[in-house]
Design a protein around this motif. Sequence first.
Motif, mmCIF file in Angstrom:
data_model
loop_
_atom_site.group_PDB
_atom_site.id
_atom_site.type_symbol
_atom_site.label_atom_id
_atom_site.label_comp_id
_atom_site.label_asym_id
_atom_site.label_seq_id
_atom_site.Cartn_x
_atom_site.Cartn_y
_atom_site.Cartn_z
ATOM 1 N N GLU A 154 0.616 -0.968 0.162
ATOM 2 C CA GLU A 154 -0.185 0.254 0.416
ATOM 3 C C GLU A 154 0.941 1.096 0.000
ATOM 4 N N GLU A 155 0.254 2.236 -0.692
ATOM 5 C CA GLU A 155 0.945 3.494 -1.327
ATOM 6 C C GLU A 155 0.933 4.171 0.176
ATOM 7 N N ILE A 156 2.477 5.086 1.001
ATOM 8 C CA ILE A 156 2.344 5.345 1.394
ATOM 9 C C ILE A 156 2.638 7.163 1.633
ATOM 10 N N HIS A 157 1.881 8.047 2.452
ATOM 11 C CA HIS A 157 2.346 9.327 1.861
ATOM 12 C C HIS A 157 2.956 9.967 2.949
ATOM 13 N N LEU A 158 3.714 10.200 2.176
ATOM 14 C CA LEU A 158 5.392 10.934 3.114
ATOM 15 C C LEU A 158 5.217 12.640 3.143
ATOM 16 N N THR A 159 6.019 13.274 3.780
ATOM 17 C CA THR A 159 5.369 14.889 3.116
ATOM 18 C C THR A 159 7.355 15.001 2.847
ATOM 19 N N PRO A 160 7.359 15.905 1.772
ATOM 20 C CA PRO A 160 8.783 16.130 1.346
ATOM 21 C C PRO A 160 10.069 15.705 2.382
ATOM 22 N N ILE A 161 9.966 16.401 3.496
ATOM 23 C CA ILE A 161 11.478 16.113 4.201
ATOM 24 C C ILE A 161 11.166 15.007 4.984
ATOM 25 N N GLU A 162 10.586 14.299 5.484
ATOM 26 C CA GLU A 162 10.195 12.892 5.415
ATOM 27 C C GLU A 162 10.624 11.717 4.191
ATOM 28 N N TYR A 163 9.840 12.007 2.555
ATOM 29 C CA TYR A 163 10.191 11.321 1.930
ATOM 30 C C TYR A 163 11.463 11.854 1.583
ATOM 31 N N LYS A 164 12.169 12.516 2.102
ATOM 32 C CA LYS A 164 14.114 12.507 1.740
ATOM 33 C C LYS A 164 14.988 12.055 2.229
ATOM 34 N N LEU A 165 14.444 12.609 3.346
ATOM 35 C CA LEU A 165 15.184 11.595 5.365
ATOM 36 C C LEU A 165 14.957 9.799 4.764
ATOM 37 N N LEU A 166 13.753 9.087 4.432
ATOM 38 C CA LEU A 166 13.730 8.384 4.103
ATOM 39 C C LEU A 166 14.838 7.782 2.996
ATOM 40 N N CYS A 167 14.418 8.197 1.496
ATOM 41 C CA CYS A 167 15.620 7.878 0.757
ATOM 42 C C CYS A 167 17.025 8.203 1.035
ATOM 43 N N LEU A 168 17.154 8.875 2.219
ATOM 44 C CA LEU A 168 19.343 8.897 2.735
ATOM 45 C C LEU A 168 18.744 8.059 3.490
ATOM 46 N N LEU A 169 18.687 7.550 4.298
ATOM 47 C CA LEU A 169 18.311 6.031 5.191
ATOM 48 C C LEU A 169 18.741 5.775 3.985
ATOM 49 N N ALA A 170 17.346 4.879 3.222
ATOM 50 C CA ALA A 170 17.723 3.945 2.068
ATOM 51 C C ALA A 170 19.045 3.579 1.118
ATOM 52 N N ALA A 196 14.258 19.632 16.067
ATOM 53 C CA ALA A 196 13.818 19.650 14.594
ATOM 54 C C ALA A 196 13.433 18.218 13.700
ATOM 55 N N LEU A 197 15.329 17.563 13.896
ATOM 56 C CA LEU A 197 15.626 16.395 13.228
ATOM 57 C C LEU A 197 15.038 15.286 13.433
ATOM 58 N N ARG A 198 14.549 14.995 14.634
ATOM 59 C CA ARG A 198 14.021 14.305 15.354
ATOM 60 C C ARG A 198 11.744 13.965 15.252
ATOM 61 N N VAL A 199 11.929 15.087 15.602
ATOM 62 C CA VAL A 199 10.051 15.512 15.331
ATOM 63 C C VAL A 199 10.231 14.661 13.807
ATOM 64 N N PHE A 200 10.398 15.293 12.671
ATOM 65 C CA PHE A 200 10.432 14.468 11.384
ATOM 66 C C PHE A 200 10.653 13.087 11.503
ATOM 67 N N MET A 201 11.373 12.926 12.175
ATOM 68 C CA MET A 201 12.318 11.022 12.408
ATOM 69 C C MET A 201 11.091 10.423 12.790
ATOM 70 N N ALA A 202 10.227 11.799 13.952
ATOM 71 C CA ALA A 202 9.253 10.552 14.624
ATOM 72 C C ALA A 202 8.274 10.233 13.661
ATOM 73 N N THR A 203 7.832 11.380 13.133
ATOM 74 C CA THR A 203 6.071 11.220 12.419
ATOM 75 C C THR A 203 6.696 10.299 11.431
ATOM 76 N N MET A 204 7.961 10.768 10.385
ATOM 77 C CA MET A 204 8.222 9.376 9.231
ATOM 78 C C MET A 204 7.504 7.958 10.136
ATOM 79 N N ARG A 205 8.545 7.539 10.840
ATOM 80 C CA ARG A 205 8.326 6.261 11.752
ATOM 81 C C ARG A 205 7.028 5.893 12.287
ATOM 82 N N LYS A 206 6.450 6.728 11.874
ATOM 83 C CA LYS A 206 4.751 6.230 12.709
ATOM 84 C C LYS A 206 4.033 5.911 11.486
ATOM 85 N N LYS A 207 4.621 6.160 10.382
ATOM 86 C CA LYS A 207 3.908 5.978 8.957
ATOM 87 C C LYS A 207 4.464 4.365 8.577
#
Length: 242
Positions: A154-170, A196-207
């Motif tokens: 299922e497609e998950i919807h990430l904000t632009p910053i969340e997506y950039k963080l996920l791609c960097l980790l991947a 601020a980084l921790r907030v973005f990481m937390a919201t991405m991880r919830k998804k």
Amino acid sequence: MNKPLILVVEDDKAISKLITTTLETQGYRYHTAGTGEGTIFEAVSKQPDIMILDLGLPDMDGVDIIKKVRAWSNMPIIVVSARSEDRDKIDALDAGADDYLTKPFSVEELLARLRVSLRRVRYDSEKLQRDASIFINGNLKIDYAAGCTWLDGEEIHLTPIEYKLLCLLAKNVGKVLTHNFILHEIWGNYASDIPALRVFMATMRKKLEKTPSQIKYIQTHIGVGYRMLRVSDDGNSCDMNS
């Protein structure tokens, strides 16, 4: 197929003997070095698959060795050092080390870290043979070209910053990324704050981890940074301390 070649960099003869004996019992090939100059020579001439590096060498700081090796090689570097402060770990990881083990250590843990690094070497090799625009890790799929992410089909919807963080980790799966490195890569400078980084990481991880039973893809290294764990096809993490 030959076992991987390990370069053991340690000026303490007792510790060097402990490591090399452990490697020998596991069937690994190895070379040793006890100085920075000897390390560079061995790394260039022998082309090892992995380096186990002590930071406190008599003629050169280990962090400088990491920087020199990173100028021409992506081989995994596992630091084994008596330096236990977060600043020392961050400096080594920022310079390009892949993992950090603090002395005293158990040989079982060292072998486990080696296995993690070897899986990354194999993955990197296989990745070159696959379509570079698609990343798959367990049930997580990222289509870099389309800018889309799927979890469990299922497609998950990430904000632009969340997506950039996920791609960097991947794109650095299995490797610890420091806070400063992530901030620099995502925002282009070190001005952005860690909270601020921790907030973005937390919201991405919830998804990515909606329920307690959900596979854990991202590991927090307190005071240091984050790492995406390599997940096997059966849904189990291939990394330590997951």
